[in-house]
Design an enzyme around this catalytic site. Structure first.
Site, mmCIF file in Angstrom:
data_model
loop_
_atom_site.group_PDB
_atom_site.id
_atom_site.type_symbol
_atom_site.label_atom_id
_atom_site.label_comp_id
_atom_site.label_asym_id
_atom_site.label_seq_id
_atom_site.Cartn_x
_atom_site.Cartn_y
_atom_site.Cartn_z
ATOM 1 N N THR A 42 58.065 37.544 62.063
ATOM 2 C CA THR A 42 58.272 37.466 60.621
ATOM 3 C C THR A 42 59.007 36.197 60.219
ATOM 4 O O THR A 42 58.635 35.517 59.257
ATOM 5 C CB THR A 42 59.061 38.696 60.138
ATOM 6 O OG1 THR A 42 58.264 39.868 60.328
ATOM 7 C CG2 THR A 42 59.425 38.578 58.667
ATOM 8 N N GLY A 175 62.646 44.781 41.212
ATOM 9 C CA GLY A 175 63.672 44.982 42.231
ATOM 10 C C GLY A 175 64.695 43.854 42.229
ATOM 11 O O GLY A 175 64.329 42.684 42.336
ATOM 12 N N TYR A 178 68.422 41.641 47.406
ATOM 13 C CA TYR A 178 68.626 40.270 47.861
ATOM 14 C C TYR A 178 67.328 39.476 47.976
ATOM 15 O O TYR A 178 67.292 38.287 47.656
ATOM 16 C CB TYR A 178 69.370 40.272 49.198
ATOM 17 C CG TYR A 178 70.759 40.845 49.111
ATOM 18 C CD1 TYR A 178 71.624 40.463 48.095
ATOM 19 C CD2 TYR A 178 71.214 41.786 50.035
ATOM 20 C CE1 TYR A 178 72.895 40.999 48.000
ATOM 21 C CE2 TYR A 178 72.489 42.318 49.948
ATOM 22 C CZ TYR A 178 73.326 41.928 48.929
ATOM 23 O OH TYR A 178 74.589 42.453 48.836
ATOM 24 N N GLY A 180 64.572 39.924 46.192
ATOM 25 C CA GLY A 180 64.173 39.620 44.829
ATOM 26 C C GLY A 180 64.998 38.491 44.229
ATOM 27 O O GLY A 180 64.475 37.625 43.518
ATOM 28 N N GLU A 198 65.336 45.798 37.176
ATOM 29 C CA GLU A 198 66.122 46.566 38.147
ATOM 30 C C GLU A 198 66.278 48.006 37.661
ATOM 31 O O GLU A 198 66.692 48.249 36.517
ATOM 32 C CB GLU A 198 67.492 45.921 38.348
ATOM 33 C CG GLU A 198 68.507 46.755 39.097
ATOM 34 C CD GLU A 198 68.041 47.190 40.478
ATOM 35 O OE1 GLU A 198 68.280 48.355 40.841
ATOM 36 O OE2 GLU A 198 67.408 46.375 41.192
ATOM 37 N N HIS A 442 86.879 15.923 56.947
ATOM 38 C CA HIS A 442 86.921 15.713 55.496
ATOM 39 C C HIS A 442 85.921 14.623 55.115
ATOM 40 O O HIS A 442 85.801 13.627 55.833
ATOM 41 C CB HIS A 442 88.335 15.291 55.070
ATOM 42 C CG HIS A 442 88.423 14.906 53.625
ATOM 43 N ND1 HIS A 442 88.503 15.845 52.616
ATOM 44 C CD2 HIS A 442 88.427 13.682 53.023
ATOM 45 C CE1 HIS A 442 88.560 15.211 51.453
ATOM 46 N NE2 HIS A 442 88.521 13.886 51.679
#
Length: 457
Positions: A42, A175, A178, A180, A198, A442
C-alpha cells in the site's frame, strides 16, 4: 502442489521485508500478491509515497492560487504524472528485490487448509503448501451504504482519486478523519473548492481542543469548508456534475451540494473477506481483523499476521516493526513483542504537518497524572519564519512528579521529524529537561524543543 518453508500472502512492508530476510538465509519462500499494481504494498503504490509526493507538489501549487483553472489543472495533471512515474519505479524496484529472494505468484489467495493456499492465477489455479504462513494483505477503504454511491461515476476512494488526471473544481469529502483531512489540505492547495462533510459534531475528537482548533482554523484559511452533523443520504449524477444530499442532524433540514468529485474517506477495514480464513482455523474479530497475540501469532501457531490486516495502528512503520517481532521469533530470542512497542508516533501531512506521540492532555488527566503542560506558538520559531509557516502550535505533556514526558502534539513545519526526537526521549525514559537543555543545530525546528520545554520553568 509446490511446497515452501514459508508462504507470505501480501506484498506489504512487513511481508516483503520478511521475504528478503528469509531468502538470504536460504529458506524456500513464496510471496503471493493479488495485483501486479501492488508490488511493494500500500505505502509505495496507493498510500504514503504517492500522497506525500502530491502533497509536496501541492505546496508549490499553492503559490499559484491566482492562476485560472486551466493553469491549475495543467499543474495538477503534471503532478499526477510525476506521481505515477515515481510509484512505477518503486514498484519495479520492490518486485526485483523480492524476486531475488523468493518466488512470486500474482493472483488471489484462498486458504484450503491451515498449510495450503490456492492461488487464482491469470491462466488457472495452483495450490501451494507452506510450513509457515504469514498474512500481510493490508486494509481497504470502507464503503458506506449510501444510496447511489456505487452507481456514481464521480465517487472515489483515496486510491482512485489519485488516478484522476483532471483537477476537480469542487471536491466533496465524506468523512473528517485524518485521511480526509490530508486530501482536503492537498486539493485545497491545488486549487479545488473543498467541502468536508462530517457525521459527528466535533473536529478530530481524539485531539485536545486547543490544538484541534488551531488545525481547523488553518485548514479553513486554506479554503476548506467543514460541515458537521452531516448525514449523507444520497449521491446522484446529473449531467456534468454530481449532487450530494445530506441531512443536517441538528436541524433535520435536507441540503444538496454540487461536486465534480466525491471522496469517500470513512475509514479502512482489514482485507480478509476473500481469504477463506475459516478453512485454516484463523479467527477474526467482529471487524474482520485477524486476532493475534503479542508475538503476532494467529489462533493457528504456525500462521502469523502482519500490518493493517490485524487491526490497530495502520502505519507502514508498524508493519516493519511487525517484521522485526517475527524475525526475532524465527532467528532470535523473542525479546520483541507488541507489548513493548509503545510509544508510537504518527503524522498527518496537512499544511503544516500535525504529529503526535503518547498521551494528550485530556488522556493524561483522565489517567490520573498530575501534569505540566508546555505550549508555544510556531511563530516564535526562527526556522518556521524562514519557511513562512507561522500558524502552527506545539504542546507537550509532562508528569509533574517525575518530569517524564507523557506525550506531545506538534502542528508545525517538520513536525513529522521532531516528533521522533520526543518519541525517542520517551522510549529512553528521559526527563523533559534533557530535551530542554540539549544543544541543537541552528536554525532548525528541533532547537524549538529548547523553547517549548523552557515554558515549564
Amino acid at each position: 502442489m509446490k511446497k515452501y518453508d514459508a508462504l507470505i500472502i501480501g506484498f506489504g512492508k512487513g511481508g516483503k521485508t520478511l521475504a528478503a530476510a528469509l531468502g538470504k538465509k536460504g529458506i524456500k519462500t513464496a510471496v503471493i500478491e493479488k495485483s501486479p499494481l501492488m508490488y511493494g504494498g500500500t505505502c509505495i503504490n496507493i498510500g504514503c509515497i504517492p500522497t506525500k509526493k502530491l502533497i509536496h507538489t501541492a505546496a508549490d501549487a499553492k503559490k499559484n492560487q491566482q492562476a485560472d483553472y486551466s493553469e491549475k489543472n495543467n499543474f495538477y495533471a503534471a503532478a499526477i504524472r510525476e506521481k505515477n512515474t515515481l510509484t512505477a519505479l518503486l514498484r519495479q524496484k520492490n518486485y526485483d528485490n523480492v524476486a531475488a529472494a523468493a518466488d512470486i505468484y500474482t493472483g488471489a489467495a484462498r486458504f484450503q487448509t491451515d498449510h495450503t493456499v490456492e492461488v487464482q492465477l491469470p491462466d488457472g489455479k495452483i495450490s501451494l503448501y507452506g510450513e509457515k504462513i504469514f498474512i500481510n494483505t493490508g486494509s481497504e477503504p470502507v464503503i458506506p451504504p449510501i444510496t447511489g454511491l456505487q452507481l456514481s461515476k464521480r465517487v472515489y476512494t483515496s486510491t482512485t482519486l489519485m488516478e484522476l488526471s483532471t483537477l476537480p473544481q469542487r471536491l466533496v469529502i465524506i468523512g473528517g478523519g485524518y485521511i480526509g483531512l490530508e486530501f482536503a489540505a492537498m486539493y485545497a492547495n491545488y486549487g479545488s473548492m473543498v467541502t468536508v462533510l462530517e457525521y459527528g459534531n466535533t473536529f478530530i475528537p481524539r485531539e485536545d481542543r486547543d490544538i484541534a482548533n488551531v488545525i481547523q482554523t488553518r485548514l479553513e484559511e486554506l479554503g476548506v469548508r467543514f460541515i458537521f452533523n452531516a448525514q449523507v443520504d444520497e449521491i446522484t449524477d446529473e449531467n456534468e456534475l454530481t449532487t450530494v444530499s445530506y441531512l443536517e442532524r441538528s436541524s433535520g433540514m435536507s441540503v444538496k451540494i454540487p461536486a465534480d468529485a466525491v471522496l469517500v474517506a470513512t475509514g479502512r477495514k482489514a482485507s480478509t473477506a476473500s481469504l477463506n480464513l475459516e478453512a485454516a482455523g484463523v479467527a477474526v474479530n467482529e471487524r474482520g481483523e485477524i486476532i493475534v497475540n503479542e508475538l503476532l501469532q494467529t489462533t493457528v501457531p504456525h500462521i502469523w499476521a502482519l500490518g493493517d490486516v490485524k487491526g490497530g495502528l495502520q502505519f507502514t512503520y508498524i508493519s516493519l516493526d511487525d517484521f522485526r517481532i517475527i524475525k526475532e521469533q524465527l532467528f532470535g530470542q523473542n525479546d520483541r513483542t507488541t507489548a513493548n512497542r509503545p510509544p508510537v508516533a504518527y503524522s498527518v501531512f496537512l499544511d503544516p504537518t500535525f504529529a503526535r506521540v503518547g498521551l494528550s492532555e485530556a488522556e493524561a488527566l483522565l489517567s490520573g497524572h498530575k501534569i505540566k503542560v508546555a505550549k508555544i506558538a510556531e511563530a516564535a520559531s526562527p526556522r518556521a519564519r524562514l519557511f513562512g509557516s507561522t500558524s502552527g502550535y506545539l504542546k507537550a505533556i509532562v508528569d509533574a512528579e517525575s518530569n517524564k514526558i507523557l506525550g506531545a502534539a506538534f502542528f508545525c513545519s517538520e513536525a513529522s521529524e521532531i516528533i521522533n526526537i520526543v518519541q525517542l526521549a520517551m522510549k529512553a525514559n528521559l526527563d523533559y529537561t534533557v530535551l530542554r537543555d540539549n544543544i541543537y543545530t541552528h536554525p532548525s525546528m528541533s532547537e524549538f524543543l529548547n523553547d517549548l520545554f523552557s515554558t515549564l520553568d
